[in-house]
Design a protein around this motif. Structure first.
Motif, PDB file in Angstrom:
ATOM      1  N   PHE A   5       0.924  -0.922  -0.232  1.00  0.00           N
ATOM      2  CA  PHE A   5       0.687  -0.134  -0.057  1.00  0.00           C
ATOM      3  C   PHE A   5       1.063   1.578   0.064  1.00  0.00           C
ATOM      4  O   PHE A   5       0.576   2.156   0.142  1.00  0.00           O
ATOM      5  CB  PHE A   5      -1.330  -0.297   1.398  1.00  0.00           C
ATOM      6  N   ALA A   6       2.037   1.215   0.318  1.00  0.00           N
ATOM      7  CA  ALA A   6       3.310   2.499  -0.170  1.00  0.00           C
ATOM      8  C   ALA A   6       3.057   2.532  -1.706  1.00  0.00           C
ATOM      9  O   ALA A   6       3.575   3.761  -1.825  1.00  0.00           O
ATOM     10  CB  ALA A   6       4.352   1.923   0.080  1.00  0.00           C
ATOM     11  N   ARG A  30       1.359   7.908  -7.164  1.00  0.00           N
ATOM     12  CA  ARG A  30       0.234   9.259  -7.638  1.00  0.00           C
ATOM     13  C   ARG A  30       1.007  10.257  -7.500  1.00  0.00           C
ATOM     14  O   ARG A  30       1.260  11.405  -8.098  1.00  0.00           O
ATOM     15  CB  ARG A  30      -1.178   9.411  -6.163  1.00  0.00           C
ATOM     16  N   ALA A  31       2.074  10.475  -7.086  1.00  0.00           N
ATOM     17  CA  ALA A  31       2.903  11.505  -6.026  1.00  0.00           C
ATOM     18  C   ALA A  31       3.745  11.931  -7.315  1.00  0.00           C
ATOM     19  O   ALA A  31       4.285  12.875  -7.862  1.00  0.00           O
ATOM     20  CB  ALA A  31       3.113  11.906  -4.754  1.00  0.00           C
ATOM     21  N   THR A  32       4.411  11.218  -8.012  1.00  0.00           N
ATOM     22  CA  THR A  32       5.705  11.266  -8.771  1.00  0.00           C
ATOM     23  C   THR A  32       5.159  10.487 -10.714  1.00  0.00           C
ATOM     24  O   THR A  32       5.544  10.884 -11.268  1.00  0.00           O
ATOM     25  CB  THR A  32       6.204   9.834  -8.470  1.00  0.00           C
ATOM     26  N   GLY A  33       3.754   9.858 -10.332  1.00  0.00           N
ATOM     27  CA  GLY A  33       2.885   9.448 -12.039  1.00  0.00           C
ATOM     28  C   GLY A  33       4.310   8.167 -12.848  1.00  0.00           C
ATOM     29  O   GLY A  33       4.098   8.336 -13.767  1.00  0.00           O
ATOM     30  N   MET A  34       4.928   7.558 -11.292  1.00  0.00           N
ATOM     31  CA  MET A  34       5.401   6.926 -12.211  1.00  0.00           C
ATOM     32  C   MET A  34       4.277   5.335 -12.435  1.00  0.00           C
ATOM     33  O   MET A  34       3.533   5.158 -12.176  1.00  0.00           O
ATOM     34  CB  MET A  34       5.849   5.989 -10.815  1.00  0.00           C
ATOM     35  N   ARG A  35       4.544   4.661 -13.449  1.00  0.00           N
ATOM     36  CA  ARG A  35       4.087   2.968 -13.972  1.00  0.00           C
ATOM     37  C   ARG A  35       4.621   2.416 -12.629  1.00  0.00           C
ATOM     38  O   ARG A  35       5.223   2.260 -12.509  1.00  0.00           O
ATOM     39  CB  ARG A  35       4.281   3.788 -15.449  1.00  0.00           C
ATOM     40  N   PHE A  36       2.670   1.281 -12.639  1.00  0.00           N
ATOM     41  CA  PHE A  36       2.818  -0.097 -11.531  1.00  0.00           C
ATOM     42  C   PHE A  36       4.487  -0.717 -12.536  1.00  0.00           C
ATOM     43  O   PHE A  36       5.388  -0.580 -11.088  1.00  0.00           O
ATOM     44  CB  PHE A  36       2.204  -0.565 -12.022  1.00  0.00           C
TER      45      PHE A  36
END
Ligand code: AMP
Length: 397
Positions: free
Chosen positions: A246-247, A253-259
């Motif tokens: 859950f981290a 969300r904060a960085t726009g990083m993809r999974f």
């Protein structure tokens, strides 16, 4: 019966040839091909008859195995008359969906490994590629996969299951499978032999580039620190270890990083590397010595994660007769062994500092009045794979 044990990387092929027909199970030869697919590969070979080293282009794993057989049958330095003397190639395979234990490599097994490519991305894709190529190129040669998960089949459900809906376990194989099975099995067998007791309670600490602990009772795994994938458990050189999923949304969300990017960071840029920028424990130790706070923190966190599982397994077993340190760090770092065992006298664990600091190879390093025996033991995963391949072939013949 002569068995070739192969250790594959995406661009490397290492092998050892064992003669299991001889009661001493001698290793007849070993070799390696590095940088497969590059402009020039390093090809090394060693047997009691001599060593060779050469640089040449090796385009793929099929060619690497052909070279290996050529070296093994070379009239000057080879150890066998012809390639047909090799009864099988055994692979220390990692993970497959719905398959564990020791199995002949066939289309079903390769598909099952591919189904878990995402779970073990560093291991399964190169293994499947190479096994497929070898099956095509050497159709007469039996290929045997000894899965790392096999030793942990005895873990009871209370330690094996995650608290997820049942169908995640039954349909998708979401379980604590455990890894380093060949190493923990070797340690279990060797310690029982050395202590002359089959009914041992033992905690095996495989501390290397990747690390895991295993609680072993009567020679059987009852709990291990790695789970569904080798990414979990202790923090590793560049892998995260245990982590709260859950981290992830907070960072994504904060960085726009993809999974996929986030997973790659957890798998390749975390662990010791993430904490202090170095993933070789020797470099981490050296930096900590010069006062680098991040390096000291990395060491402290690594040791804490080991002690976390050590404590859990002391309770799981109710006590332990022996703790064994093995693999690159376990065998070579007195500092880590000393940090792991610090202040555990009241639990019956006391090191002899001199024995811990000095000496090489297999040895007891606990104090004479330590209730628990503490050992350093070089592991031998390859001989386990060779024996497993032999046993499978013998059972079928
Ligand atoms: P392995 O995966 O078993 O080959 O272990 C590799 C790890 O062992 C690397 O992280 C190395 O830093 C570590 N290692 C090897 N030699 C030493 C040493 N003398 N002291 C501390 N760590 C070592």
């Amino acid at each position: 019966m002569k068995i070739l044990v192969a250790n594959l990387g995406s661009t490397s092929f290492k092998y050892r040839l064992f003669d299991l027909g001889d009661p001493g199970e001698p290793m007849l030869a070993r070799g390696a091909v590095d940088r497969i697919g590059g402009p020039s590969s390093k090809v090394v070979y060693a047997s009691s008859k001599g060593k060779t080293e050469a640089d040449r282009a090796v385009p793929d794993h099929g060619e690497a195995v052909r070279l290996c057989l050529e070296q093994l049958t070379n009239p000057a330095t080879g150890v066998i008359g012809s390639a047909s003397e090799v009864s099988a190639i055994g692979f220390k395979a990692v993970h497959a969906k719905g398959i564990s234990g020791v199995q002949r490599v066939d289309a079903r097994l390769l598909s099952a490994m591919e189904a878990f490519n995402d779970v073990t991305p560093a291991h399964n894709p190169p293994y499947v590629r190479a096994m497929r190529m070898l099956a095509e190129r050497f159709p007469e040669m039996p290929l045997v996969a000894a899965f790392e998960t096999g030793f942990h089949a005895t873990i009871p459900d209370r330690n094996r299951r995650y608290a997820v809906p049942n169908e995640w376990a039954t349909e998708h194989g979401v379980l604590r499978w455990g890894f380093h099975g060949a190493s923990h099995r070797f340690i279990a067998e060797r310690t029982a032999l050395l202590l002359n007791r089959p009914d041992l309670r033992l905690i095996s600490c495989h501390l290397g580039g990747s690390s895991s602990l295993c609680a072993i009772r009567d020679g059987k795994s009852v709990a291990t620190s790695m789970g569904m994938s080798p990414q979990s458990g202790l923090l590793q050189n560049n892998r995260v270890g245990d982590f709260d999923p859950f981290a992830l949304p907070a960072v994504m969300r904060a960085t726009g990083m993809r999974f996929e990017e986030a997973l790659a960071i957890l798998a390749n840029r975390s662990g010791l590397l993430g904490i202090c920028g170095k993933n070789d424990l020797r470099d981490v130790e050296a930096a900590a010595e010069t006062g680098e706070a991040d390096a000291q923190l990395a060491l402290d966190m690594y040791v804490s994660s080991i002690r976390h599982y050590l404590g859990a397994y002391l309770v799981e077993l109710g006590d332990t007769d022996a703790i064994v340190f093995t693999a690159g760090i376990g065998e070579n770092s007195p500092r880590i062994r000393s940090m792991v065992c610090r202040d555990l006298e009241r639990l019956g664990i006391l090191l002899n500092d001199e024995l811990n600091e000095a000496g090489h190879g297999e040895r007891k390093i606990s104090a004479a009045d330590s209730k628990v025996e503490v050992w350093v033991m070089p592991t031998n995963e390859e001989i386990i794979v060779a024996r497993q391949a032999r046993d499978l072939l013998s059972a079928r013949s």
